[in-house]
Design a protein around this motif. Structure first.
Motif, PDB file in Angstrom:
ATOM      1  N   GLY A  83       0.823  -1.200   0.000  1.00 12.10           N
ATOM      2  CA  GLY A  83       0.000   0.000   0.000  1.00 12.10           C
ATOM      3  C   GLY A  83       0.860   1.253   0.000  1.00 12.10           C
ATOM      4  O   GLY A  83       2.034   1.230   0.360  1.00 12.10           O
ATOM      5  N   ALA A  84       0.271   2.340  -0.382  1.00 10.92           N
ATOM      6  CA  ALA A  84       1.009   3.589  -0.576  1.00 10.92           C
ATOM      7  C   ALA A  84       1.489   4.214   0.732  1.00 10.92           C
ATOM      8  O   ALA A  84       2.480   4.921   0.740  1.00 10.92           O
ATOM      9  CB  ALA A  84       0.130   4.590  -1.315  1.00 10.92           C
ATOM     10  N   ASP A  85       0.811   3.955   1.831  1.00 12.64           N
ATOM     11  CA  ASP A  85       1.158   4.650   3.070  1.00 12.64           C
ATOM     12  C   ASP A  85       2.027   3.831   4.016  1.00 12.64           C
ATOM     13  O   ASP A  85       2.196   4.175   5.173  1.00 12.64           O
ATOM     14  CB  ASP A  85      -0.109   5.092   3.785  1.00 12.64           C
ATOM     15  CG  ASP A  85      -0.973   3.929   4.223  1.00 12.64           C
ATOM     16  OD1 ASP A  85      -0.765   2.798   3.733  1.00 12.64           O
ATOM     17  OD2 ASP A  85      -1.866   4.150   5.056  1.00 12.64           O
ATOM     18  N   ARG A 100      10.458   9.607  -5.478  1.00 17.38           N
ATOM     19  CA  ARG A 100       9.181   9.921  -4.813  1.00 17.38           C
ATOM     20  C   ARG A 100       9.384  10.953  -3.717  1.00 17.38           C
ATOM     21  O   ARG A 100      10.460  11.088  -3.149  1.00 17.38           O
ATOM     22  CB  ARG A 100       8.570   8.654  -4.185  1.00 17.38           C
ATOM     23  CG  ARG A 100       8.388   7.468  -5.099  1.00 17.38           C
ATOM     24  CD  ARG A 100       7.222   7.588  -6.061  1.00 17.38           C
ATOM     25  NE  ARG A 100       5.968   7.924  -5.461  1.00 17.38           N
ATOM     26  CZ  ARG A 100       5.066   7.033  -5.068  1.00 17.38           C
ATOM     27  NH1 ARG A 100       5.271   5.743  -5.207  1.00 17.38           N
ATOM     28  NH2 ARG A 100       3.929   7.434  -4.521  1.00 17.38           N
ATOM     29  N   LEU A 101       8.333  11.655  -3.394  1.00 14.54           N
ATOM     30  CA  LEU A 101       8.313  12.595  -2.294  1.00 14.54           C
ATOM     31  C   LEU A 101       8.034  11.812  -1.018  1.00 14.54           C
ATOM     32  O   LEU A 101       7.175  10.911  -1.010  1.00 14.54           O
ATOM     33  CB  LEU A 101       7.206  13.630  -2.531  1.00 14.54           C
ATOM     34  CG  LEU A 101       7.266  14.929  -1.770  1.00 14.54           C
ATOM     35  CD1 LEU A 101       8.524  15.708  -2.116  1.00 14.54           C
ATOM     36  CD2 LEU A 101       6.028  15.765  -2.076  1.00 14.54           C
ATOM     37  N   GLU A 157       1.303  11.650  -4.265  1.00 13.57           N
ATOM     38  CA  GLU A 157       1.262  12.815  -5.155  1.00 13.57           C
ATOM     39  C   GLU A 157       0.257  12.532  -6.264  1.00 13.57           C
ATOM     40  O   GLU A 157       0.456  11.634  -7.065  1.00 13.57           O
ATOM     41  CB  GLU A 157       2.633  13.063  -5.774  1.00 13.57           C
ATOM     42  CG  GLU A 157       3.716  13.410  -4.786  1.00 13.57           C
ATOM     43  CD  GLU A 157       5.048  13.582  -5.476  1.00 13.57           C
ATOM     44  OE1 GLU A 157       5.292  14.683  -6.013  1.00 13.57           O
ATOM     45  OE2 GLU A 157       5.816  12.607  -5.491  1.00 13.57           O
ATOM     46  N   PHE A 158      -0.789  13.305  -6.316  1.00 14.00           N
ATOM     47  CA  PHE A 158      -1.819  13.076  -7.325  1.00 14.00           C
ATOM     48  C   PHE A 158      -1.436  13.614  -8.695  1.00 14.00           C
ATOM     49  O   PHE A 158      -1.923  13.147  -9.705  1.00 14.00           O
ATOM     50  CB  PHE A 158      -3.147  13.682  -6.870  1.00 14.00           C
ATOM     51  CG  PHE A 158      -3.718  12.959  -5.682  1.00 14.00           C
ATOM     52  CD1 PHE A 158      -4.278  11.710  -5.820  1.00 14.00           C
ATOM     53  CD2 PHE A 158      -3.651  13.520  -4.430  1.00 14.00           C
ATOM     54  CE1 PHE A 158      -4.779  11.028  -4.732  1.00 14.00           C
ATOM     55  CE2 PHE A 158      -4.158  12.851  -3.330  1.00 14.00           C
ATOM     56  CZ  PHE A 158      -4.717  11.604  -3.481  1.00 14.00           C
TER      57      PHE A 158
END
Length: 168
Positions: A83-85, A100-101, A157-158
């Protein structure tokens, strides 16, 4: 989950994940009512596709049925990607997050509370970061040692362009 059960599960399941070029990131066993839930988190350099998770889930289920590692109680098996988080905790997580940030909580220095920066490069000692400029200022470079990182997590980041889009 007991250490011995965790070790037995890892020893049993790691070869299955490795055969699909996946890293076995996490094994979590918890209760959900009368049932237990066994969550297996896998990842790779290229990410994990849904079909790969489904195939691995079937293989893990068969392997668990062949052994007594889960005992006689019912359980639900979940196999997924992190997952992203998910927190960045291993060297390979930082390597995969290059470009990535990320949000960092540092243990010392002027940004002890939090620092948001883009990961430019990763080596054995730490990270080269690009700290975005504030109020029209240019971004600045910064070096952070792994020892100075208390916590780190990728920021979603969208409007970020994917590597595949940039290559096209």
């Amino acid at each position: 989950m007991s250490t011995t059960q965790s070790e037995r599960l890892r020893g049993l399941l790691e070869p299955l994940a490795a055969a699909k070029q996946l890293d076995l990131e996490e094994i979590e066993l918890s209760r959900a009512g009368r049932r237990r839930v066994l969550r297996i988190i896998v990842d790779s350099e290229e990410g994990v596709e849904l079909d790969t998770c489904a195939e691995l889930s079937r293989e893990i289920s068969e392997k668990l049925d062949e052994t007594d590692v889960m005992g006689e109680d019912e359980y639900v098996l979940e196999v997924s990607s992190p997952g992203a988080d998910r927190p960045l905790t291993e060297h390979r997580h930082y390597v995969r997050a290059t470009g990535r940030l990320a949000r960092f909580r540092l243990t010392a220095g002027p940004d002890q509370d939090e620092l948001v920066a883009r990961i430019l490069a990763v080596d054995e000692e730490g990270l080269d970061l690009e700290v975005p400029g504030v109020k029209g200022r240019k971004p600045t470079s910064r070096r952070v040692a792994f020892a100075d990182i208390a916590r780190a997590r990728v920021e979603i980041e969208f409007n970020r362009k994917d590597k595949k889009e940039e290559e096209a």
